[in-house]
Each structure stands twice: as C-alpha cells, then as structure tokens.
Design a protein around this motif. Structure first.
Motif, PDB file in Angstrom:
ATOM      1  N   TYR A 168       0.831  -1.205   0.000  1.00 27.61           N
ATOM      2  CA  TYR A 168       0.000   0.000   0.000  1.00 27.61           C
ATOM      3  C   TYR A 168       0.868   1.259   0.000  1.00 27.61           C
ATOM      4  O   TYR A 168       1.819   1.377   0.776  1.00 27.61           O
ATOM      5  N   LYS A 170       0.261   5.276   0.302  1.00 28.20           N
ATOM      6  CA  LYS A 170      -0.733   6.317   0.575  1.00 28.20           C
ATOM      7  C   LYS A 170      -0.569   7.531  -0.325  1.00 28.20           C
ATOM      8  O   LYS A 170      -1.502   8.327  -0.474  1.00 28.20           O
ATOM      9  N   LYS A 171       0.609   7.700  -0.935  1.00 27.55           N
ATOM     10  CA  LYS A 171       0.815   8.828  -1.835  1.00 27.55           C
ATOM     11  C   LYS A 171       0.194   8.583  -3.212  1.00 27.55           C
ATOM     12  O   LYS A 171       0.138   9.498  -4.035  1.00 27.55           O
ATOM     13  N   TRP A 173      -2.915   6.403  -3.622  1.00 28.81           N
ATOM     14  CA  TRP A 173      -4.373   6.293  -3.560  1.00 28.81           C
ATOM     15  C   TRP A 173      -4.836   6.206  -2.113  1.00 28.81           C
ATOM     16  O   TRP A 173      -4.026   6.123  -1.192  1.00 28.81           O
ATOM     17  N   THR A 174      -6.162   6.251  -1.924  1.00 28.74           N
ATOM     18  CA  THR A 174      -6.729   6.230  -0.581  1.00 28.74           C
ATOM     19  C   THR A 174      -6.936   4.799  -0.112  1.00 28.74           C
ATOM     20  O   THR A 174      -6.946   3.854  -0.908  1.00 28.74           O
ATOM     21  N   ASN A 175      -7.139   4.646   1.201  1.00 32.85           N
ATOM     22  CA  ASN A 175      -7.444   3.325   1.748  1.00 32.85           C
ATOM     23  C   ASN A 175      -8.697   2.743   1.116  1.00 32.85           C
ATOM     24  O   ASN A 175      -8.750   1.546   0.781  1.00 32.85           O
ATOM     25  N   GLU A 176      -9.704   3.590   0.941  1.00 31.49           N
ATOM     26  CA  GLU A 176     -10.979   3.125   0.394  1.00 31.49           C
ATOM     27  C   GLU A 176     -10.819   2.630  -1.039  1.00 31.49           C
ATOM     28  O   GLU A 176     -11.324   1.552  -1.396  1.00 31.49           O
ATOM     29  N   LYS A 177     -10.115   3.397  -1.861  1.00 36.82           N
ATOM     30  CA  LYS A 177      -9.916   3.001  -3.264  1.00 36.82           C
ATOM     31  C   LYS A 177      -9.067   1.739  -3.347  1.00 36.82           C
ATOM     32  O   LYS A 177      -9.347   0.838  -4.153  1.00 36.82           O
ATOM     33  N   ASP A 201      -4.244  -1.143   6.239  1.00 40.61           N
ATOM     34  CA  ASP A 201      -4.475  -0.008   5.340  1.00 40.61           C
ATOM     35  C   ASP A 201      -5.418  -0.350   4.199  1.00 40.61           C
ATOM     36  O   ASP A 201      -6.244   0.467   3.789  1.00 40.61           O
TER      37      ASP A 201
END
Length: 340
Positions: A168, A170-171, A173-177, A201
């Motif tokens: 993962y 974070k730079k 995409w989002t956790n949700e996506k 995450d």
C-alpha cells in the motif's frame, strides 16, 4: 527452473551519496528499480527465467532502464515501448533516529498511461508458471486496475500461480480506493504478501497487540490477520514480514508464512541497515523461488527472510545475492566472517 512474469513499473532512482540529506546534495547516484522489477532480478539471480512486463518511453532513459534489467538476466522482450516518460523517485537514506524519505515524481509515466490493448496476456504467458504483481501497479490509476485484472484472469485461465504484494502506498491512492480495487484482484491470487501495515491499510484487518512505532510485535495478532485474509479471499499462502524498528539503522527482521491453517515463523535477525529500500521485494523473490522449488513451509519462510536480510546490506534496490549465499545464512552462518 520456472518462467515467472512480473508486471509493474520501473523508475529512475536518484539518491544523494551516502547519508547526505536532499538539501546537502550537489550530485545524485542513479539506478533503476521498481517493486516487481526487484523481484524479477532476484528470481533471475536464483536461476529462473524472469520476464518483466511494463511500458517504457522511447528515449535513452527508457533504454537505460531496459539495459539495467538485461544486465541481471531479466527478459525484457514484452516491455511495450511508448508514452512520455519514465517515473523518478528520490531516496534520502535515514540513520539512527532520522527516518529515510522518499519523494516521487512519477505522474504521467508511460506505464501510468498504458492502455489495455498494449498487452497481449495470452502471448505473454506462453510457457509461464507464475505471475507476480504488487498493489503499486493498480494504484498508478488510469487503466492499470483493469489491466491488472485482465492479467490475473488470463494467468488463471492458463493455470499460472499468482502472487501479490499488497504494498500500500498512501501517496498514490486512498485506503478506500485500494480496498475496492484490490478486493477484486485478490480473487485470483494464490500467494499474498504483506507487511505489518498493509492488511490494515487496504482491508481494515489489524494485528492486535502490535505497535510498529515501538517495534512491539504480537505473533498471535499476525496469525489472526493471516487467517482472516485467507478466509476472505481463499488464499493458499499468506506471508507477513515482521519488522521491529529499533531505529532507521537497526531493525529486527523476521516473517510468518500461513498455510493450511498453520503459521510458520522464521528466526529473527538483528539487521544493521545499509539500504532498506527493496527489502520487501527481496523477501517476495525469495518466497516465490522457495515455493517454486517445492520447499516446505518452514524452509520456504527461512529462505525468504534470509534473502531479505542480506538485501538490507546492499546499496540500491536490487538484491544481488546468489542462492548459495542465502542458503548459508538460512542454515545459521550469520557471523559475517570473511569468505576466503
């Protein structure tokens, strides 16, 4: 040995010399790397036919990246040529209590702008036994989530094993996506690789009793994470790396492999870090190699962790070690004495 296809992005890596900070640097060392490419180099070093699939620009920087992969025996014939640029990332190596830093300049790269029609997966997978990708590739956006899904479907149709390192970022995409996209891809995955944060995450699955900031690790917490991942997606193997961060320079390093409702823990190494970037990829390469060779679960996780332990002593991303060196460490030769 097997033919393994790795799909992802290669970037130009630029880092100040030694432990200089970005603001001190008047020159940068250049190398090439990317999660899946790092795995491909490891597998080529172990004797496999490692094929790397991506999209590179038609210029000298793109060609230099291809040349670097070829230098280590990686097959580059399925790299598509086109698009505007190769992505770049800058690495400032941390020391003691100062953490490492990574700055990305990868927007609009050739692979980020790739189209589904760029890749003929039936042709690419001819003679292959394994597909490896990471969560970084679909996170690049554009058509990449659909491209990864098509690759996974084609791989399973041809009987390939599929491995995925959640990785993962974070730079990107989002956790949700990430959760939405990766859940669709995980339906086709046999071997899932994650670190101490990825499962939380991406899928909201937390390891209880663990604090990555203090280096506290709960084995029971990670068994629970692996079991939940396996049950949710029908995975054959779940591998989780266990990093106890004492400082940017010194880490405790181990891992767990979960298979057929049983957890296998490796020995723990105290690692004095030269360069930790690519450490997780070297673990993935070691694990894939072990499983392809038919190693039992305990032996497989010991090899993968030993391979990654050695990588932490090597500058830049690629794990430039031979199988015999990894086997020696896995069997207990950890003194670091001069080999004469």
């Amino acid at each position: 040995m097997a033919r393994v296809v790795c799909f992802g992005e290669v970037m130009l890596r630029l880092n100040p010399q030694g432990y200089l900070r970005f603001v001190q640097a008047d020159k940068f060392e250049a190398s090439y790397a990317g999660g899946e490419a790092n795995v491909a180099v490891s597998l080529a070093n172990y004797g496999h036919e490692a094929s790397f699939v991506s999209k590179f620009p038609a210029n000298e920087i793109g060609q230099s990246g291809i040349n670097e992969l070829r230098r280590y025996g990686v097959d580059t014939k399925d790299i598509v040529i086109g698009g505007p640029r190769l992505g770049i990332y800058f690495v400032e190596k941390g020391a003691s209590q100062r953490p490492s830093k990574v700055i990305y300049d990868r927007a609009g790269s050739s692979i980020a702008l790739a189209r589904k029609e760029d890749f003929d997966w039936d042709k690419i997978f001819e003679g292959a036994q394994w597909l490896h990708f990471t969560g970084i590739t679909p996170a690049l956006g554009g058509e990449n989530p659909e491209i990864c899904l098509e690759a996974c479907k084609a791989a399973k149709a041809k009987g390939l094993k599929v491995s995925c390192d959640l990785n993962y970022r974070k730079k990107l995409w989002t956790n949700e996506k990430a959760g939405e996209v990766m859940a669709k891809l995980m339906e086709y995955v046999d071997v899932c690789i994650a670190n101490e944060e990825d499962a939380a995450d991406v899928f909201g699955i937390h390891a209880e009793g663990t604090d990555i900031n203090t280096g506290k690790i709960s084995k029971e917490g990670y068994i629970s994470v692996a079991k939940k991942l396996q049950e949710k997606f029908g995975l054959e193997y779940v591998a989780i790396t266990l990093r106890g961060s004492l400082s940017a320079t010194d880490n405790k390093w181990a891992a767990m492999l979960y298979h057929e409702d049983k957890a296998y823990f490796s020995k723990e190494y105290l690692v004095h870090i030269v360069d930790r970037v690519g450490g997780g990829d070297s673990f993935g390469g070691g694990l894939i190699h072990s499983l392809l060779k038919g190693k039992e679960s305990q032996e497989a996780i010991e090899f993968a962790v030993a391979a990654s332990c050695l990588k932490h002593s090597i500058e830049h991303d690629f794990n430039l070690v031979a199988e015999a060196e990894v086997e020696s460490l896995a069997k207990g030769n950890a003194s670091g004495r001069v080999q004469r």
